[in-house]
Design an enzyme around this catalytic site. Structure first.
Site, PDB file in Angstrom:
ATOM      1  N   THR A  27       6.737   6.309  28.587  1.00 20.77           N
ATOM      2  CA  THR A  27       5.562   6.629  29.400  1.00 20.77           C
ATOM      3  C   THR A  27       5.914   7.541  30.562  1.00 20.77           C
ATOM      4  O   THR A  27       5.156   8.450  30.919  1.00 20.77           O
ATOM      5  CB  THR A  27       4.947   5.327  29.949  1.00 20.77           C
ATOM      6  OG1 THR A  27       4.489   4.567  28.839  1.00 20.77           O
ATOM      7  CG2 THR A  27       3.793   5.586  30.885  1.00 20.77           C
ATOM      8  N   SER A  68       9.329   4.277  23.099  1.00 24.91           N
ATOM      9  CA  SER A  68      10.451   3.369  22.818  1.00 24.91           C
ATOM     10  C   SER A  68      10.158   2.393  21.689  1.00 24.91           C
ATOM     11  O   SER A  68      11.078   1.770  21.162  1.00 24.91           O
ATOM     12  CB  SER A  68      10.899   2.638  24.082  1.00 24.91           C
ATOM     13  OG  SER A  68      10.017   1.605  24.410  1.00 24.91           O
ATOM     14  N   THR A  99       9.346   1.571  28.475  1.00 24.20           N
ATOM     15  CA  THR A  99       9.576   0.202  28.939  1.00 24.20           C
ATOM     16  C   THR A  99       9.535  -0.828  27.810  1.00 24.20           C
ATOM     17  O   THR A  99      10.128  -1.894  27.929  1.00 24.20           O
ATOM     18  CB  THR A  99       8.524  -0.194  30.003  1.00 24.20           C
ATOM     19  OG1 THR A  99       7.221  -0.136  29.403  1.00 24.20           O
ATOM     20  CG2 THR A  99       8.586   0.691  31.215  1.00 24.20           C
ATOM     21  N   ASP A 100       8.814  -0.487  26.716  1.00 25.99           N
ATOM     22  CA  ASP A 100       8.549  -1.530  25.716  1.00 25.99           C
ATOM     23  C   ASP A 100       9.810  -2.131  25.105  1.00 25.99           C
ATOM     24  O   ASP A 100       9.879  -3.332  24.866  1.00 25.99           O
ATOM     25  CB  ASP A 100       7.638  -0.982  24.605  1.00 25.99           C
ATOM     26  CG  ASP A 100       6.225  -0.754  25.113  1.00 25.99           C
ATOM     27  OD1 ASP A 100       5.880  -1.322  26.167  1.00 25.99           O
ATOM     28  OD2 ASP A 100       5.465  -0.014  24.464  1.00 25.99           O
TER      29      ASP A 100
HETATM   30  N1  ASP Z   1       5.013   2.735  24.861  1.00 28.41           N
HETATM   31  C1  ASP Z   1       5.809   3.145  25.994  1.00 28.41           C
HETATM   32  C2  ASP Z   1       7.259   3.128  25.576  1.00 28.41           C
HETATM   33  O1  ASP Z   1       7.859   2.087  25.532  1.00 28.41           O
HETATM   34  C3  ASP Z   1       5.559   2.235  27.141  1.00 28.41           C
HETATM   35  C4  ASP Z   1       6.275   2.604  28.413  1.00 28.41           C
HETATM   36  O2  ASP Z   1       7.143   3.422  28.478  1.00 28.41           O
HETATM   37  O3  ASP Z   1       5.907   1.981  29.436  1.00 28.41           O
HETATM   38  O4  ASP Z   1       7.794   4.156  25.270  1.00 28.41           O
END
Ligand code: ASP
Length: 345
Positions: A27, A68, A99-100
Site C-alpha cells: 500500500t 504482499s 502490511t498483509d
Molecule cells: N494489500 C496490501 C499489501 O499487503 C496492504 C498493505 O500494504 O497495507 O500489500
C-alpha cells in the site's frame, strides 16, 4: 525554501548514516488503478524520500513491486539474498513492504539472516503515501531512525514502535496501529526523547553473519476447530507435507476423544514434525498443564510455546529447508535463534 543555518547544517549533515531503502510494493507505494490500489516502483515514494535525505544518505532500489498477498516464500528468499549481497557499506537497511504478509516476511528473513550485523527494518503503511493523510511518512521516519541506530537484527517498525521481525503480528486490518509485538517487549519506541531502544529486547549476536536461505514449502498451518476430522492429518501427510503447525485451543488443548488424536499420531509416525501452538494471540501454550496436552507430548509433538504462528511456520519451513530431521527440529524448537521464543531457564 528554508535554508539551514550553519549550525543546523552541522547537526543534520554531520555523520549522515547511509541507508539502503529496498522497495517491494504494498500500500505504501500504491496508486489507485482500474480495480483498486496497485503497487508501483519507488518513484511514487520520491517526495518522502527527498525529505529523509536531509538526515540520511539514501540509496533506493526496487526489488519487486507486489501486493504482499502475492509474496511467496521464493520472494522471501529473494529479499534475504538481496539484503545479504548489498549490505556492505551501509549503516542500515529499510524494506518497504505490504502490511498483509509483512510479519511472515520479516520472520522468515530473520531466520535466513542469522547474526545480521546491521539493522534491517521492515515497514509499510495502511494508507498510500499518495494520500495526504497517509501514515507512511511517520512509519518511514521511524524505520529510518531504527535503521540508523546501529542496533543489529531484523525489525518491523510501525506506528512509532519497533519490534523484532520474528515477534510481529498484524492485528488490525485498517487502524494505523496495525502491528503488535506479541509476547515480547518493543525493541524501541519514538517519543519526545527521540528513538528510545530497549536493550533487553535487542537481538544478541552469537556468530558471524551468513545467508541461510533454504526453505521447505511443505509446511501447513492448521487452526483447530471443535469437531475437526482427524483425517485432515492423514490427508496432509498424503499431500506431502513435512511439517504441520497446529493452532490448538488455549494452553494447547486438542480433542482426544473419539479418535481425535489418531491423525496427529499417524503424522508424527510418518516423520512429520508437528508443532503445537495456541490460537490465542497472547501468552504461551503449555502442553504439560492438561491431560489433553500431555497426551500430545506423549505422541512426540513439539511445543510452540509463546511463538507467533508466523514465527512457528517460518521457523519450521526454515528448519526443514536446512535439512534437519524431526529430532533436530524438536531440539531447535527448544532454542531461541533470534528471540522468537522465550526459552525456559
Ligand atoms: N494489500 C496490501 C499489501 O499487503 C496492504 C498493505 O500494504 O497495507 O500489500
Amino acid at each position: 525554501m528554508y535554508n539551514y543555518t550553519k549550525q543546523e547544517k552541522k547537526i543534520f549533515m554531520a555523520d549522515k548514516k547511509h541507508i539502503l531503502l529496498l522497495t517491494t510494493g504494498g500500500t505504501i507505494a500504491s496508486l489507485p488503478g482500474d480495480a483498486g490500489l496497485e503497487p508501483r516502483q519507488a518513484g511514487v515514494m520520491e517526495r518522502e524520500i527527498q525529505q529523509l535525505r536531509t538526515h540520511y544518505e539514501i540509496t533506493v532500489e526496487d526489488v519487486m513491486c507486489l501486493d504482499s498477498s502475492n509474496i511467496l516464500p521464493r520472494q522471501w528468499q529473494q529479499i534475504a539474498r538481496y539484503i545479504f549481497s548489498k549490505y556492505a557499506g551501509y549503516d542500515g537497511i529499510v524494506v518497504s513492504h505490504g502490511t498483509d504478509t509483512m510479519a511472515y516476511t520479516a520472520s522468515a528473513v530473520t531466520f535466513m539472516l542469522p547474526n545480521f550485523p546491521i539493522p534491517v527494518v521492515f515497514t509499510g503503511s495502511q494508507l498510500p503515501l499518495a494520500n495526504v493523510l497517509s501514515d507512511g511518512p511517520d512509519n518511514l521516519r521511524t524505520a529510518f531512525a531504527m535503521a540508523a541506530s546501529g542496533a543489529a537484527g531484523v525489525f518491523l517498525a510501525f506506528d512509532r514502535r519497533i519490534m523484532r521481525g520474528c515477534r510481529a503480528v498484524k492485528v488490525r486490518a485498517s487502524d494505523f496501529s496495525a502491528f503488535e509485538s506479541v509476547n515480547a517487549r518493543y525493541a524501541g519506541m519514538i517519543s519526545s526523547r527521540g528513538l528510545v531502544l530497549d536493550p533487553r529486547a535487542l537481538p544478541v549476536q552469537t556468530g558471524s553473519p551468513c545467508l541461510k536461505e533454504s526453505l521447505s514449502e511443505d509446511v501447513f498451518l492448521l487452526k483447530l476447530t471443535p469437531g475437526l476430522s482427524p483425517n485432515i492429518f492423514s490427508a496432509l501427510v498424503q499431500m506431502g507435507y513435512k511439517g504441520i503447525v497446529v493452532e490448538a485451543f488455549g494452553l494447547g488443548g486438542v480433542n482426544i476423544l473419539e479418535g481425535g488424536l489418531d491423525g496427529i499420531a499417524q503424522a508424527v509416525q510418518a516423520g512429520v514434525s508437528v508443532v503445537v501452538t495456541t490460537q490465542c494471540l497472547y501468552d504461551s501454550s503449555d502442553l504439560r498443564v492438561y491431560q489433553v496436552g500431555n497426551k500430545l507430548l506423549e505422541l512426540g509433538v513439539i511445543q510452540g510455546r509463546d511463538m507467533t504462528s508466523e514465527a512457528a511456520m517460518t521457523k519450521l519451513m526454515w528448519a526443514l529447508g536446512q535439512g534437519m530431521d524431526p529430532g533436530q527440529i524438536a531440539t531447535l524448537f527448544t532454542q531461541s535463534l533470534a528471540g522468537e521464543i522465550t526459552v525456559e531457564e
